[in-house]
Design an enzyme around this catalytic site. Structure first.
Site, short mmCIF file in Angstrom:
data_model
loop_
_atom_site.label_atom_id
_atom_site.label_comp_id
_atom_site.label_asym_id
_atom_site.label_seq_id
_atom_site.Cartn_x
_atom_site.Cartn_y
_atom_site.Cartn_z
N HIS A 425 -25.61 119.16 -7.10
CA HIS A 425 -26.69 119.91 -6.46
C HIS A 425 -26.42 120.06 -4.97
O HIS A 425 -25.84 119.20 -4.34
CB HIS A 425 -28.07 119.27 -6.70
N HIS A 427 -28.18 120.63 -1.31
CA HIS A 427 -29.43 120.53 -0.55
C HIS A 427 -29.44 121.61 0.53
O HIS A 427 -28.46 121.75 1.26
CB HIS A 427 -29.53 119.17 0.17
#
Ligand SMILES: *[C@@H]1O[C@H](CO)[C@@H](O)[C@H](O)[C@H]1NC(C)=O
Length: 439
Positions: A425, A427
């Site tokens: 992922h 950010h």
């Protein structure tokens, strides 16, 4: 050593007294191409590297035609099926390896085949013949051979629109992505597809379309029973060029597609049902087709799985993402609600429930595909990684989400990087000016 491309091959000189195709008896004596009496033959086998200390015999017999090809070659196989079914002798069309004239990359071979591809037909006919001296594309070669030897054996129905449709569809839509099953992922893309997974999915779609082109009369369900006469693609009990064109690809597909099954506990049949019946039928009931089947398969099994370990280079072959699922899977499925700010087919972006800045968005790939962390990325992930960064830039540019002039875009990778969920992922943090410290 690894063979980077299909068909790094060597030819060795030997003699044989009868015209036979033997099996691949041992790694060093896989005699593949038939010989005529007391004449040297090219014994061809795949090798990790081109000829080194091998006794290289260039003494090709004086045939009107030489087909440069090797047993594992898919496109060449359609020409071999034509030759085998028409029982064209080696005196008329000899089949030898490109290695006998220096290999695919040699200047001599490229004079015949500009891209250095197989197969290639060298034409050595005397005047008054004034056509091309070589043909370098398998459909063109096959149609030349059908015309040249129209007086012997089956016609292969050159004017059957159904056959022509299947041949063209195969060459336009299957051939460009055929490599999805065996090309190392460092050599992306596969035709129009950026990664192996989507290319394989398109490959299956096109097999289904071709299945739809098959004739629907009796026999086209193909039982594969040894007592039935072979059921050919276009029906009518007669072989067509469509059979010769599609069959070799189906040898590859039936052997390789199962290696890429998404869910090994529920394996998907490699071919749709009618093609399965047709394929099984031809390889058990038709001599020429079963011969080509053995020629391709022997190389796949003995060499690709054995000596040169081609599979080692192929991302996703026999490899699957078996890491435990994470909370992100439940967010993707909707079982856990999230404040989604952006979503498309490939990526999902949602607000972090423990924001570390006034705006804090996470971007994840919907299909993890082994990307538990960035350190697991391969060339296969090039497309999704690009999509994630593109989404990050667009999100950081979206003032309605609370971003100002800029953002901090971060990937925490692995335990030392502070990664908390094992699903890659990105950010995107913003809404205030960030400090100078990172570590
Ligand atoms: C193929 O041709 C050879 C001669 O080149 C002949 O001996 C043989 O019987 C033929 N086979 C078939 C199946 O017609």
């Amino acid at each position: 050593m690894r063979a980077g491309i299909l068909g790094l091959i060597v030819a060795i000189g030997t003699t044989a007294s009868t015209a036979v195709v033997s099996g691949f008896k041992s790694p060093l004596t896989r005699t593949v191409i038939a010989a005529t009496a007391n004449r040297p033959v090219a014994a061809i086998f795949p090798s990790a590297m081109a000829a080194t200390s091998v006794d290289n015999n260039n003494d090709a017999p004086e045939a009107d035609h030489v087909l440069y090809d090797v047993p594992v070659s898919n496109n060449g196989a359609r020409c071999r099926i034509v030759l085998y079914k028409k029982n064209i002798s080696r005196d008329r069309v000899n089949i030898i390896s490109p290695a006998s004239i220096g290999g695919l990359k040699s200047a001599e071979y490229k004079r015949l085949s500009p891209l250095g591809l197989m197969p290639c037909l060298s034409i050595r006919k005397a005047a008054p013949y004034d056509g091309p001296s070589s043909l370098a594309e398998s459909d063109t070669i096959a149609r030349y051979l059908l015309n040249e030897y129209s007086d012997v054996g089956p016609s292969f129905q050159p004017d059957n629109p159904r056959s022509n449709q299947i041949c063209r569809w195969h060459d336009m839509y299957l051939t460009p992505i055929q490599g999805c099953m065996y090309k190392p992922s460092s050599r992306l893309p596969f035709g129009d597809y950026p990664d192996r997974k989507s290319a394989i999915s398109a490959y299956r779609t096109n097999l289904n379309i071709i299945e739809g082109f098959m004739a629907e009369e009796d026999g086209m369900t193909g039982t594969g029973s040894p007592s039935s006469s072979p059921s050919y693609l276009c029906g009518g009990g007669e072989v067509s060029l469509a059979d010769a064109t599609l069959f070799p690809s189906c040898v590859f597909a039936s052997y390789m597609l199962p290696k890429f099954d998404e869910d090994p506990t529920r394996p998907m049949p490699p071919l749709p049902p009618r093609l399965t019946g047709w394929f099984d039928d031809l390889r058990s009931n038709d001599e020429a087709f079963s011969r080509v089947y053995r020629e391709i398969m022997d190389t796949l099994v003995t060499s690709w799985e054995g000596t040169n370990r081609r599979w080692d280079d192929i991302w996703l072959a026999g490899l699957r993402d078996t890491a435990p699922s994470t909370i992100f899977d439940e967010i993707i499925s909707g079982d856990i609600p999230a404040d989604v700010v952006r979503e498309d087919e490939h990526v999902l972006a949602f607000r972090d429930i423990n924001p570390m800045a006034p705006v804090h968005v996470l971007i994840i790939p919907k299909d993890r595909a082994g990307l538990t962390s960035l350190r697991k990325a391969t060339a296969e992930h090039t497309n999704i990684l690009g999509r994630m960064l593109l989404a990050a830039g667009e999100i950081a540019n979206d003032e309605t989400l609370g971003f100002g002039d800029g953002a901090r875009i971060v990937i925490n990778d692995g335990p030392d990087g502070g990664q908390e969920v094992n699903h890659l992922h990105v950010h995107v943090l913003g809404g205030r000016k960030m400090g100078r410290t990172f570590g």
